[in-house]
Design a protein around this motif. Structure first.
Motif, mmCIF file in Angstrom:
data_model
loop_
_atom_site.group_PDB
_atom_site.id
_atom_site.type_symbol
_atom_site.label_atom_id
_atom_site.label_comp_id
_atom_site.label_asym_id
_atom_site.label_seq_id
_atom_site.Cartn_x
_atom_site.Cartn_y
_atom_site.Cartn_z
ATOM 1 N N VAL A 1 2.950 2.080 1.899
ATOM 2 C CA VAL A 1 3.134 0.624 2.064
ATOM 3 C C VAL A 1 3.107 -0.046 0.690
ATOM 4 O O VAL A 1 3.996 -0.822 0.330
ATOM 5 C CB VAL A 1 2.022 0.020 2.966
ATOM 6 N N GLU A 2 2.110 0.297 -0.086
ATOM 7 C CA GLU A 2 1.980 -0.300 -1.423
ATOM 8 C C GLU A 2 3.191 0.056 -2.281
ATOM 9 O O GLU A 2 3.772 -0.789 -2.971
ATOM 10 C CB GLU A 2 0.694 0.191 -2.097
ATOM 11 N N ASN A 3 3.584 1.313 -2.216
ATOM 12 C CA ASN A 3 4.705 1.805 -3.020
ATOM 13 C C ASN A 3 6.007 1.086 -2.664
ATOM 14 O O ASN A 3 6.733 0.614 -3.547
ATOM 15 C CB ASN A 3 4.813 3.311 -2.800
ATOM 16 N N LEU A 4 6.296 0.971 -1.380
ATOM 17 C CA LEU A 4 7.541 0.305 -0.966
ATOM 18 C C LEU A 4 7.541 -1.169 -1.409
ATOM 19 O O LEU A 4 8.540 -1.671 -1.921
ATOM 20 C CB LEU A 4 7.714 0.396 0.554
ATOM 21 N N ALA A 5 6.399 -1.836 -1.241
ATOM 22 C CA ALA A 5 6.335 -3.252 -1.621
ATOM 23 C C ALA A 5 6.511 -3.413 -3.134
ATOM 24 O O ALA A 5 7.164 -4.346 -3.594
ATOM 25 C CB ALA A 5 5.015 -3.862 -1.162
ATOM 26 N N GLN A 6 5.959 -2.469 -3.895
ATOM 27 C CA GLN A 6 6.072 -2.566 -5.354
ATOM 28 C C GLN A 6 7.515 -2.397 -5.828
ATOM 29 O O GLN A 6 7.914 -2.983 -6.818
ATOM 30 C CB GLN A 6 5.180 -1.509 -6.023
ATOM 31 N N ARG A 7 8.315 -1.591 -5.106
ATOM 32 C CA ARG A 7 9.674 -1.378 -5.601
ATOM 33 C C ARG A 7 10.717 -2.213 -4.852
ATOM 34 O O ARG A 7 11.908 -2.083 -5.098
ATOM 35 C CB ARG A 7 10.031 0.125 -5.595
ATOM 36 N N THR A 8 10.294 -3.105 -3.933
ATOM 37 C CA THR A 8 11.252 -3.960 -3.224
ATOM 38 C C THR A 8 11.021 -5.410 -3.624
ATOM 39 O O THR A 8 9.990 -5.992 -3.267
ATOM 40 C CB THR A 8 11.084 -3.812 -1.695
ATOM 41 N N PRO A 9 11.963 -6.012 -4.375
ATOM 42 C CA PRO A 9 11.751 -7.388 -4.842
ATOM 43 C C PRO A 9 11.496 -8.354 -3.687
ATOM 44 O O PRO A 9 12.208 -8.322 -2.684
ATOM 45 C CB PRO A 9 13.069 -7.730 -5.554
ATOM 46 N N GLY A 10 10.490 -9.191 -3.848
ATOM 47 C CA GLY A 10 10.209 -10.242 -2.864
ATOM 48 C C GLY A 10 9.310 -9.822 -1.718
ATOM 49 O O GLY A 10 8.797 -10.671 -0.993
ATOM 50 N N ILE A 11 9.137 -8.518 -1.518
ATOM 51 C CA ILE A 11 8.273 -8.065 -0.414
ATOM 52 C C ILE A 11 6.814 -8.112 -0.854
ATOM 53 O O ILE A 11 6.463 -7.685 -1.952
ATOM 54 C CB ILE A 11 8.615 -6.606 -0.002
ATOM 55 N N VAL A 12 5.960 -8.668 0.007
ATOM 56 C CA VAL A 12 4.518 -8.440 -0.152
ATOM 57 C C VAL A 12 4.044 -7.785 1.138
ATOM 58 O O VAL A 12 4.401 -8.221 2.233
ATOM 59 C CB VAL A 12 3.701 -9.731 -0.434
ATOM 60 N N ALA A 13 3.293 -6.710 0.996
ATOM 61 C CA ALA A 13 2.815 -5.976 2.163
ATOM 62 C C ALA A 13 1.362 -5.579 1.938
ATOM 63 O O ALA A 13 0.992 -5.167 0.846
ATOM 64 C CB ALA A 13 3.674 -4.743 2.402
ATOM 65 N N THR A 14 0.574 -5.739 2.980
ATOM 66 C CA THR A 14 -0.872 -5.541 2.844
ATOM 67 C C THR A 14 -1.436 -4.813 4.057
ATOM 68 O O THR A 14 -1.142 -5.190 5.196
ATOM 69 C CB THR A 14 -1.589 -6.914 2.761
ATOM 70 N N VAL A 15 -2.237 -3.777 3.789
ATOM 71 C CA VAL A 15 -3.067 -3.207 4.854
ATOM 72 C C VAL A 15 -4.468 -3.748 4.578
ATOM 73 O O VAL A 15 -5.126 -3.335 3.630
ATOM 74 C CB VAL A 15 -3.049 -1.664 4.833
ATOM 75 N N GLY A 16 -4.897 -4.695 5.382
ATOM 76 C CA GLY A 16 -6.155 -5.390 5.090
ATOM 77 C C GLY A 16 -7.310 -4.940 5.955
ATOM 78 O O GLY A 16 -8.441 -5.386 5.768
ATOM 79 N N PHE A 17 -7.022 -4.062 6.914
ATOM 80 C CA PHE A 17 -8.083 -3.616 7.831
ATOM 81 C C PHE A 17 -7.850 -2.165 8.205
ATOM 82 O O PHE A 17 -6.737 -1.782 8.566
ATOM 83 C CB PHE A 17 -8.065 -4.477 9.101
ATOM 84 N N VAL A 18 -8.900 -1.367 8.101
ATOM 85 C CA VAL A 18 -8.849 0.036 8.527
ATOM 86 C C VAL A 18 -10.136 0.361 9.262
ATOM 87 O O VAL A 18 -11.213 -0.053 8.840
ATOM 88 C CB VAL A 18 -8.732 1.007 7.318
ATOM 89 N N GLU A 19 -10.001 1.090 10.375
ATOM 90 C CA GLU A 19 -11.202 1.528 11.094
ATOM 91 C C GLU A 19 -10.994 2.975 11.510
ATOM 92 O O GLU A 19 -9.997 3.300 12.150
ATOM 93 C CB GLU A 19 -11.411 0.658 12.328
ATOM 94 N N ALA A 20 -11.916 3.857 11.112
ATOM 95 C CA ALA A 20 -11.807 5.273 11.467
ATOM 96 C C ALA A 20 -12.894 5.630 12.464
ATOM 97 O O ALA A 20 -14.029 5.175 12.342
ATOM 98 C CB ALA A 20 -11.935 6.117 10.206
ATOM 99 N N LYS A 21 -12.525 6.472 13.440
ATOM 100 C CA LYS A 21 -13.490 6.885 14.460
ATOM 101 C C LYS A 21 -13.535 8.404 14.552
ATOM 102 O O LYS A 21 -12.475 9.023 14.422
ATOM 103 C CB LYS A 21 -13.116 6.297 15.818
ATOM 104 N N PRO A 22 -14.674 9.037 14.789
ATOM 105 C CA PRO A 22 -15.939 8.343 15.083
ATOM 106 C C PRO A 22 -16.627 7.710 13.879
ATOM 107 O O PRO A 22 -17.557 6.917 14.052
ATOM 108 C CB PRO A 22 -16.802 9.448 15.701
#
Ligand SMILES: [Zn+2]
Length: 421
Positions: A251-272
């Protein structure tokens, strides 16, 4: 036209007024003024007094928008709307939204009683941030007729509905339809702090907003196999968290190389969620934005493919669901061009940009030509008590606003526009 020193004095007054309004708060420790909260009465009283001193007539509509009207040269003259929002987030700064209202009042003051071929209605929207009811833009929605029963029935944390909140504030929810724009409105102009670092980075005080970005929000669920961290060899794992981590970097990589895109993964939850256990389930969110809907959708499709391949490499499955899909909103091209000229006349180099955040202008653009002018935000910091503006930038914004009003007053193209096309 005001002199430069006159505008500097007015800019200082605008800033002092914003700071004064920041002291009208629900919290003792910081600025917090949510939709129809008791301090909003005091805020209205204060702003009304400034408006009335300029000969403006002031009303509060049924969703609590403060509306001050400065008439045009002739009784039947059309009007333009200027303003922004008077509500705040918790622990807010003094300028987000508020500046756009106070600056518009300052512009009326700078006219020194001069009447234009259109009236100016300054609107202080009651709700933009969505803090109290989890729904943003209630104030501007009322102007375009989009406050419905479902919205009126929504409840805040204390179980108070929007309808009840309106009544408790002393307003009548049955009169909301009266807040709707009439057909005499030529357009809406909003000054707002940028709330980001772009103008500061480019060394420019003012920006012209061309579009408000569209955004998608999704939730991804990676499902693998929970297992023992010590006994399961690396090649026999189905690690959902590793798949998600792989994808997050994509996600970070694609946003960095695509002009105008901002993309964020702001939440992660792993189980258990234990040190010695391979995660069998991982939930992660995605927020992706762009001023072009096509560019956003293409990037999103690519990120879904990347999630599938990050999962497949580990024998993990992935599912996703859309939480929000909001299209981009273009600002009015004619007004944007006029603003660009006005910024140049004020001696500044204009910067065309997209707004990464939503604003009231986005809602009004559904029905009337809307435009926004951004002011440089020191440090790019907003939604924080340290939010600030430069005195010179506010003076330039006032000068730009005056040029803009003068240009529009002389433009047959603007005055001849059919209202509410
Ligand atoms: Zn704002």
């Amino acid at each position: 036209m005001q002199t430069t020193s006159g505008l500097a004095n007015l800019a200082a007054k605008v800033i002092a007024r914003c700071r004064k309004l920041a002291s009208i708060s629900e919290d003792a420790g910081g600025a917090r003024r949510t939709f129809l909260s008791p301090p909003m009465h005091d805020c209205h009283r204060e702003v009304s007094s400034w408006m009335k001193a300029l000969g403006m007539s002031v009303t509060v509509d049924a969703v609590g928008n403060l509306r001050g009207f400065y008439p045009g040269a002739s009784p039947g003259a059309p009007r333009i709307l200027m303003g922004s929002h008077l509500d705040t987030v918790p622990n807010a700064g003094a300028f987000d939204g508020i500046l756009g209202v106070v600056l518009a009042v300052g512009l009326v003051e700078s006219l020194n009683g001069l009447k234009l071929p259109f009236g100016i209605e300054v609107v202080g929207f009651s709700e933009e941030e969505g803090v109290r009811f989890g729904v943003p833009f209630i104030g501007s929605r009322a102007l375009v007729g989009r406050v419905d029963e479902e919205l009126l029935g929504r409840k805040d944390e204390r179980g108070v509905s929007v309808r009840k909140a309106i009544q408790e504030f002393g307003l009548n929810p049955n009169e909301i339809s009266k807040a709707v724009l009439r057909d005499d409105v030529l357009g809406y102009i909003e000054f707002h702090i940028e709330q980001g670092p772009v103008l500061e980075n480019s060394g420019r005080p003012l920006g012209v907003v061309e579009a408000i970005v569209g955004q998608s929000r999704l939730e991804f669920n990676f499902s693998g196999q929970t297992n023992h961290a010590g006994t399961t060899p690396m090649n026999l794992r189905h690690d959902a968290l590793a798949a998600a981590a792989d994808w997050i970097l994509a996600v970070e990589n694609l946003a960095q190389r695509t002009p105008g895109i901002v993309a964020t993964v702001g939440f992660v939850e792993a189980k258990p969620g234990a040190t010695n256990v391979i995660a069998g389930e991982t939930r992660a969110t995605l927020d992706i934005r762009h001023a072009s809907d096509r560019a956003r959708t293409e990037a999103l499709d690519e990120l879904i493919r990347q999630a599938e391949s990050a999962a497949a490499r580990r024998g993990v499955t992935v599912k996703w669901r859309t939480l929000l899909a909001q299209h981009a909103v273009a600002m009015d091209a004619f007004l944007a061009e006029q603003i660009e000229h006005a910024i140049q006349k004020a001696g500044c180099e204009p910067h065309r940009m997209a707004s990464g955040a939503g604003h009231d202008a986005m809602i009004l653009a559904e029905q009337i030509p809307a435009a926004m002018i951004f002011l440089r935000t020191p440090g790019g910091i907003s939604h924080d008590p340290s939010e600030s503006v430069h005195l010179d930038d506010v003076a330039k914004a006032l000068e730009c606003g005056l040029h803009l009003l003068t240009q529009l007053a002389a433009s047959q193209e603007f005055l001849g526009r059919t209202c509410r096309a």
